[in-house]
Design a protein around this motif. Structure first.
Motif, mmCIF file in Angstrom:
data_model
loop_
_atom_site.group_PDB
_atom_site.id
_atom_site.type_symbol
_atom_site.label_atom_id
_atom_site.label_comp_id
_atom_site.label_asym_id
_atom_site.label_seq_id
_atom_site.Cartn_x
_atom_site.Cartn_y
_atom_site.Cartn_z
ATOM 1 N N ALA A 136 0.831 -1.213 0.000
ATOM 2 C CA ALA A 136 0.000 0.000 0.000
ATOM 3 C C ALA A 136 0.860 1.255 0.000
ATOM 4 C CB ALA A 136 -0.946 -0.010 1.197
ATOM 5 N N ASP A 137 1.923 1.270 0.780
ATOM 6 C CA ASP A 137 2.821 2.436 0.801
ATOM 7 C C ASP A 137 3.406 2.696 -0.580
ATOM 8 O OD1 ASP A 137 2.361 2.768 3.514
ATOM 9 O OD2 ASP A 137 4.280 1.892 4.142
ATOM 10 N N SER A 138 3.828 1.641 -1.259
ATOM 11 C CA SER A 138 4.395 1.796 -2.597
ATOM 12 C C SER A 138 3.339 2.293 -3.581
ATOM 13 C CB SER A 138 4.989 0.472 -3.079
ATOM 14 O OG SER A 138 5.534 0.619 -4.366
ATOM 15 N N LEU A 139 2.150 1.738 -3.499
ATOM 16 C CA LEU A 139 1.069 2.176 -4.391
ATOM 17 C C LEU A 139 0.751 3.656 -4.174
ATOM 18 C CD1 LEU A 139 -1.140 -1.001 -4.054
ATOM 19 C CD2 LEU A 139 -0.150 -0.166 -6.204
ATOM 20 N N ARG A 140 0.656 4.080 -2.917
ATOM 21 C CA ARG A 140 0.397 5.501 -2.612
ATOM 22 C C ARG A 140 1.522 6.385 -3.142
ATOM 23 N NH1 ARG A 140 -1.892 3.499 2.081
ATOM 24 N NH2 ARG A 140 0.110 3.467 3.134
ATOM 25 N N ALA A 141 2.742 5.929 -2.951
ATOM 26 C CA ALA A 141 3.896 6.710 -3.407
ATOM 27 C C ALA A 141 3.932 6.845 -4.928
ATOM 28 C CB ALA A 141 5.197 6.067 -2.918
ATOM 29 N N HIS A 142 3.212 5.977 -5.612
ATOM 30 C CA HIS A 142 3.186 6.018 -7.074
ATOM 31 C C HIS A 142 1.832 6.457 -7.617
ATOM 32 C CE1 HIS A 142 6.924 3.871 -6.425
ATOM 33 N NE2 HIS A 142 7.258 4.303 -7.628
ATOM 34 N N GLY A 143 1.080 7.202 -6.809
ATOM 35 C CA GLY A 143 -0.118 7.874 -7.301
ATOM 36 C C GLY A 143 -1.457 7.295 -6.921
ATOM 37 N N ALA A 144 -1.498 6.170 -6.252
ATOM 38 C CA ALA A 144 -2.793 5.589 -5.872
ATOM 39 C C ALA A 144 -3.405 6.378 -4.716
ATOM 40 C CB ALA A 144 -2.633 4.130 -5.471
ATOM 41 N N LEU A 183 -3.448 -8.670 -11.750
ATOM 42 C CA LEU A 183 -2.960 -7.811 -10.674
ATOM 43 C C LEU A 183 -2.088 -6.690 -11.233
ATOM 44 C CD1 LEU A 183 -2.135 -10.417 -7.886
ATOM 45 C CD2 LEU A 183 -4.102 -8.859 -7.996
ATOM 46 N N GLU A 184 -1.276 -6.989 -12.228
ATOM 47 C CA GLU A 184 -0.468 -5.942 -12.865
ATOM 48 C C GLU A 184 -1.370 -4.899 -13.513
ATOM 49 O OE1 GLU A 184 2.435 -7.545 -15.552
ATOM 50 O OE2 GLU A 184 3.467 -8.656 -13.962
ATOM 51 N N PHE A 185 -2.427 -5.362 -14.170
ATOM 52 C CA PHE A 185 -3.392 -4.447 -14.792
ATOM 53 C C PHE A 185 -3.998 -3.528 -13.729
ATOM 54 C CE2 PHE A 185 -7.807 -3.475 -15.836
ATOM 55 C CZ PHE A 185 -7.667 -2.851 -17.068
ATOM 56 N N LEU A 186 -4.371 -4.094 -12.608
ATOM 57 C CA LEU A 186 -4.969 -3.313 -11.533
ATOM 58 C C LEU A 186 -3.970 -2.307 -10.952
ATOM 59 C CD1 LEU A 186 -7.360 -2.754 -9.679
ATOM 60 C CD2 LEU A 186 -6.590 -4.650 -8.237
ATOM 61 N N VAL A 187 -2.741 -2.729 -10.743
ATOM 62 C CA VAL A 187 -1.720 -1.813 -10.222
ATOM 63 C C VAL A 187 -1.535 -0.630 -11.169
ATOM 64 C CG1 VAL A 187 0.759 -1.562 -9.752
ATOM 65 C CG2 VAL A 187 -0.510 -3.486 -8.785
ATOM 66 N N ARG A 188 -1.469 -0.911 -12.460
ATOM 67 C CA ARG A 188 -1.340 0.184 -13.435
ATOM 68 C C ARG A 188 -2.544 1.113 -13.364
ATOM 69 N NH1 ARG A 188 0.038 -4.115 -16.872
ATOM 70 N NH2 ARG A 188 2.275 -4.328 -17.077
ATOM 71 N N ALA A 189 -3.728 0.549 -13.234
ATOM 72 C CA ALA A 189 -4.946 1.360 -13.207
ATOM 73 C C ALA A 189 -4.992 2.298 -11.997
ATOM 74 C CB ALA A 189 -6.185 0.450 -13.206
ATOM 75 N N VAL A 190 -4.580 1.807 -10.828
ATOM 76 C CA VAL A 190 -4.688 2.660 -9.631
ATOM 77 C C VAL A 190 -3.535 3.634 -9.484
ATOM 78 C CG1 VAL A 190 -6.121 0.985 -8.391
ATOM 79 C CG2 VAL A 190 -3.643 1.039 -7.975
ATOM 80 N N THR A 191 -2.433 3.371 -10.185
ATOM 81 C CA THR A 191 -1.280 4.276 -10.062
ATOM 82 C C THR A 191 -1.179 5.246 -11.240
ATOM 83 O OG1 THR A 191 0.192 2.634 -11.076
ATOM 84 C CG2 THR A 191 0.088 2.709 -8.642
ATOM 85 N N ASP A 192 -2.060 5.128 -12.218
ATOM 86 C CA ASP A 192 -2.050 6.038 -13.362
ATOM 87 C C ASP A 192 -2.851 7.281 -13.010
ATOM 88 O OD1 ASP A 192 -2.164 7.369 -15.748
ATOM 89 O OD2 ASP A 192 -3.229 5.785 -16.832
#
Length: 196
Positions: A136-144, A183-192
């Motif tokens: 979660a910390d990494s996702l937030r740091a990358h725009g989520a 999961l990769e698709f989802l990560v891209r979607a939430v961090t874009d």
């Protein structure tokens, strides 16, 4: 003797994690663990006066630390490399064990405790929270957003743990391989930040 004591203790903890990930907690006895670690039975109770419960807690913490260290290292490059490393770590576990081993954290969390001691399950819950927080910390740091980061991180941990179990049952990495793409698709979607 003092020099080998920490090594013996560490070997027992690693051995317990290995036995739990292969057989589950309830099917792992202290006697079998001592044999697996090539240690005298008495030394097991010397190092782990809390018996099987203490050993299980330490085995879960050991597995947590290994996975978290790998995850944190790879997350420095971003959530996608972190996700891929997490998946690759579990793929290696199931393949190297000929689909006989999974995650000791999951094994402890799904079994009914044979006594009133809830410490092993609490250690498993803490491990899952740790991995989720790192992601979660990494996702937030990358725009989520806060919610997207928490929900996606929880989904990643749950999906990977579930697919590891499926891989063992199917004796194939197919479930893991299929899940990681989504999961990769989802990560891209939430961090874009430009998503819609």
């Amino acid at each position: 003797m003092a020099k080998t004591s920490p090594q013996m203790r560490d070997r027992m903890v690693a051995g317990a994690a290995d036995m739990i990930r292969r057989r589950g907690l309830n099917a792992t006895s202290v006697r079998e663990l001592a044999k697996h670690a090539e240690a005298p039975l008495g030394s097991t109770y010397h190092y782990f006066p809390g018996g099987k419960s203490q050993l299980a807690v330490e085995a879960v913490r050991f597995a947590d630390a290994l996975a978290a260290r790998k995850l944190a290292e790879e997350l420095q490059a971003g959530p996608l490399p972190g996700l891929r490393a997490f998946v690759d770590m579990w793929r290696k576990v199931v393949i190297d064990s000929d689909f006989r081993a999974g995650c000791p954290v999951l094994a402890v969390s799904v079994e009914d405790s044979t006594d009133a001691d809830d410490a092993p399950r609490e250690a498993a819950a803490a491990a899952f929270r740790n991995w989720t927080a790192l992601l979660a910390d990494s996702l937030r740091a990358h725009g989520a957003s806060e919610d997207d980061a928490e929900q996606t991180a929880t989904l990643i941990v749950a999906a990977i743990e579930g697919t590891v179990a499926m891989c063992r049952a199917e004796r194939s990495t197919r479930p893991l391989d299929q899940t990681v793409e989504k999961l990769e698709f989802l990560v891209r979607a939430v961090t874009d930040p430009g998503r819609g």
